[in-house]
Design an enzyme around this catalytic site. Structure first.
Site, mmCIF file in Angstrom:
data_model
loop_
_atom_site.group_PDB
_atom_site.id
_atom_site.type_symbol
_atom_site.label_atom_id
_atom_site.label_comp_id
_atom_site.label_asym_id
_atom_site.label_seq_id
_atom_site.Cartn_x
_atom_site.Cartn_y
_atom_site.Cartn_z
ATOM 1 N N ALA A 1 0.802 -1.228 0.000
ATOM 2 C CA ALA A 1 0.000 0.000 0.000
ATOM 3 C C ALA A 1 0.832 1.273 0.000
ATOM 4 O O ALA A 1 0.307 2.344 -0.261
ATOM 5 C CB ALA A 1 -0.928 0.005 1.216
ATOM 6 N N ARG B 1 10.290 8.302 -0.832
ATOM 7 C CA ARG B 1 11.737 8.455 -1.034
ATOM 8 C C ARG B 1 12.176 7.993 -2.417
ATOM 9 O O ARG B 1 13.304 8.275 -2.844
ATOM 10 C CB ARG B 1 12.503 7.693 0.050
ATOM 11 C CG ARG B 1 12.324 8.293 1.446
ATOM 12 C CD ARG B 1 12.844 7.362 2.528
ATOM 13 N NE ARG B 1 14.285 7.144 2.406
ATOM 14 C CZ ARG B 1 14.941 6.178 3.048
ATOM 15 N NH1 ARG B 1 14.282 5.339 3.857
ATOM 16 N NH2 ARG B 1 16.241 6.034 2.888
ATOM 17 N N GLY C 1 5.568 -6.205 -0.325
ATOM 18 C CA GLY C 1 5.769 -6.044 -1.759
ATOM 19 C C GLY C 1 7.055 -5.361 -2.136
ATOM 20 O O GLY C 1 7.462 -5.413 -3.299
ATOM 21 N N GLY D 1 13.810 -2.214 13.501
ATOM 22 C CA GLY D 1 13.277 -2.662 14.778
ATOM 23 C C GLY D 1 14.125 -3.805 15.308
ATOM 24 O O GLY D 1 14.688 -4.598 14.542
ATOM 25 N N ARG E 1 11.337 -9.914 -30.439
ATOM 26 C CA ARG E 1 10.277 -9.208 -29.721
ATOM 27 C C ARG E 1 9.152 -10.179 -29.364
ATOM 28 O O ARG E 1 9.158 -11.344 -29.794
ATOM 29 C CB ARG E 1 9.767 -8.046 -30.582
ATOM 30 C CG ARG E 1 10.794 -6.934 -30.755
ATOM 31 C CD ARG E 1 10.342 -5.918 -31.780
ATOM 32 N NE ARG E 1 9.060 -5.316 -31.412
ATOM 33 C CZ ARG E 1 8.332 -4.579 -32.255
ATOM 34 N NH1 ARG E 1 8.750 -4.375 -33.502
ATOM 35 N NH2 ARG E 1 7.185 -4.056 -31.859
ATOM 36 N N TYR F 1 2.197 -3.240 -41.410
ATOM 37 C CA TYR F 1 1.345 -2.234 -40.772
ATOM 38 C C TYR F 1 0.956 -1.165 -41.782
ATOM 39 O O TYR F 1 1.817 -0.574 -42.440
ATOM 40 C CB TYR F 1 2.113 -1.606 -39.600
ATOM 41 C CG TYR F 1 1.338 -0.617 -38.773
ATOM 42 C CD1 TYR F 1 0.061 -0.908 -38.296
ATOM 43 C CD2 TYR F 1 1.894 0.624 -38.442
ATOM 44 C CE1 TYR F 1 -0.638 0.004 -37.519
ATOM 45 C CE2 TYR F 1 1.199 1.533 -37.662
ATOM 46 C CZ TYR F 1 -0.072 1.227 -37.208
ATOM 47 O OH TYR F 1 -0.763 2.133 -36.446
#
Length: 452
Positions: A13, A18, A107, A143, A318, A372
């Site tokens: 979360a 920083r 995370g 801690g 790719r 394309y």
């Protein structure tokens, strides 16, 4: 089959101020994958029944990333970041009544090993609450874990620690394991009467002991507990990740001729006896089978290279590139969303996009699939044992039959039947003596311009 005994709670979360970034901290890339994926991967190896990610800042993006890794994951939003105990409490409604263990991960802590988490689960046979600790070379603002023998008495946050407690080198990683119901009962009893005014998950140790439960510590190497809070730490983590990935590849029988120049992604898979030359970069989603060779200065992403194939030097594969056995892709060749069947050769200076090339076909230098049109992508189909002459433009959609040939310099806009020769270039006209006349005209015009 998923184990009914383990649930994962991944805390993700934080904004990570920083990092000086608009991107949520857990989405910063490490090994070409979000930090979040590293934590989820370690926990997923426990075969958990449920995974809950607690998101906050950038919740929509975090949810998308979490479900890209595992579409079955549950995501809950911590609207206000009031501390780690408050974050864990957000998962309680989703795991209410779920039996077994709960493991809390972070995370932004990517290197905790599955073996370490398994050791924590094993320690649950002796203790109601198990905390992951480490001996820090520089304990700093971590801690501290206050122990008596193998019993954990309490965890003291840096801001609340006395000088005596600060002298302790055994530090808290934040990773905790407990029976799920007990964890949420303890979390519900946590208050915020501390220097930061936050609800600390670490307070559950003292609360558990006050209720007659035991708490213990599993100790891991400090390198596993590296948390990412700054760009500098992210760079350090990248170096550590690459170091581990290279060592693992070498241990698995992959030849890296210059290991320090090869860069891996989290999900890179390379078979034994593959050879990787210097300055190769693997993006996400790459599999290189045994015996393949990737030559120097190649970039691969989202592709599959089969046994005996060679790629490079200076080639780019790719997403969607599929190379069958014994395919050769040479220098300055780019392959995208294309299947090359067994024995295809694309020697140099070519682009194949949205194509299927049949076995043993030769693609001449300078060949381009013009796939394309500015709006949509179109496919090129090339049959087996065809010969595509150098500098051929294949204007898709187009099909080249098996055994067909195109003349060098051709622009192919129509299908070519099997075994036919296609020529699609302008008729050459020679003008005797005109080159000299034209150069004289150019020189005269240049001289006149200088004289103005």
């Amino acid at each position: 089959m998923a184990s009914p005994s383990v649930s994962l709670i991944v805390l993700a979360a934080g904004q990570g101020t920083r990092m000086n970034s608009d991107l949520p901290k857990v989405l910063h890339p490490l090994g070409a994958a979000p930090l979040l994926h590293h934590a989820m991967r370690a926990g997923q190896a426990l075969d958990p029944a449920r995974i809950v990610v607690v998101a906050g800042h950038g919740a929509e993006a975090v949810t998308k990333a979490a479900r890209a890794f595992d579409e079955t994951v549950d995501v809950v939003v911590q609207a206000e970041q009031l501390g780690t105990a408050h974050a864990v409490a957000q998962a309680a409604p989703l795991l209410a009544g779920v039996p077994g263990e709960a493991v809390v991960l972070y995370g932004d802590t990517p290197f905790v090993r599955t073996e370490t988490l398994e050791a924590m689960l094993a320690a649950r046979s002796r203790h109601a609450v198990v905390v992951l600790g480490f001996h820090a070379r520089d304990p700093g603002r971590y801690g501290r874990l206050v122990t008596s023998g193998d019993t954990l008495e309490k965890i003291v946050e840096f801001k609340d620690a006395t000088d005596e407690v600060l002298a302790i080198s055994l530090c808290n990683s934040g990773v905790i394991c407990a029976e799920a119901k007990l964890l949420f009962d303890l979390v519900a009893a946590v208050d915020n009467k501390n220097a930061s005014g936050e609800y600390y998950l670490t307070d559950i140790v003292e609360l558990a002991r006050a209720q007659g439960h035991s708490a213990g510590v599993v100790i891991c190497d400090e390198s596993e507990t590296l948390g990412i809070n700054t760009r500098a730490q992210l760079a350090e983590a990248e170096a550590e990740f690459q170091k581990r990935a290279r060592a693992e590849a070498l241990e698995d029988g992959v030849t890296l001729t210059a290991p320090e120049t090869v860069f891996f992604a989290l999900d890179t898979h390379i078979g034994r006896d593959a050879v990787i030359a210097p300055n190769v970069v693997f993006g996400p989603g790459v599999t290189v089978e045994s015996g393949a060779e990737i030559k120097a200065f190649c970039h691969l992403e989202g592709c599959h290279v089969s046994r005996g194939a060679t790629v490079g030097p200076f080639a780019r594969l790719r997403p969607g590139a599929e190379l069958a056995e014994d395919v050769h892709v040479g220098n300055f060749v780019e392959i995208k969303n294309s299947v090359l069947d067994e024995g295809v050769k694309v020697g140099h200076l070519s682009y194949l996009g949205d194509a299927h090339v049949g076995e043993a076909t030769n693609i001449g230098a300078g060949t381009i699939t013009c796939n394309y049109d500015g709006v949509s992508k179109h496919r090129t189909e090339i049959g087996a044992r065809a010969f595509i002459g150098s500098d051929t433009m294949l204007v898709a959609p187009v099909k080249i039959g098996a055994g067909a040939m195109t003349g060098s310099g051709s622009v192919i806009t129509e299908d070519v039947p099997a075994e036919a020769l296609a020529l699609g270039r302008a008729r050459q006209v020679n003008k005797p003596g005109f080159a000299t006349k034209l150069m004289d005209l150019y020189k005269a015009a240049k001289a006149a311009k200088k004289g103005v």
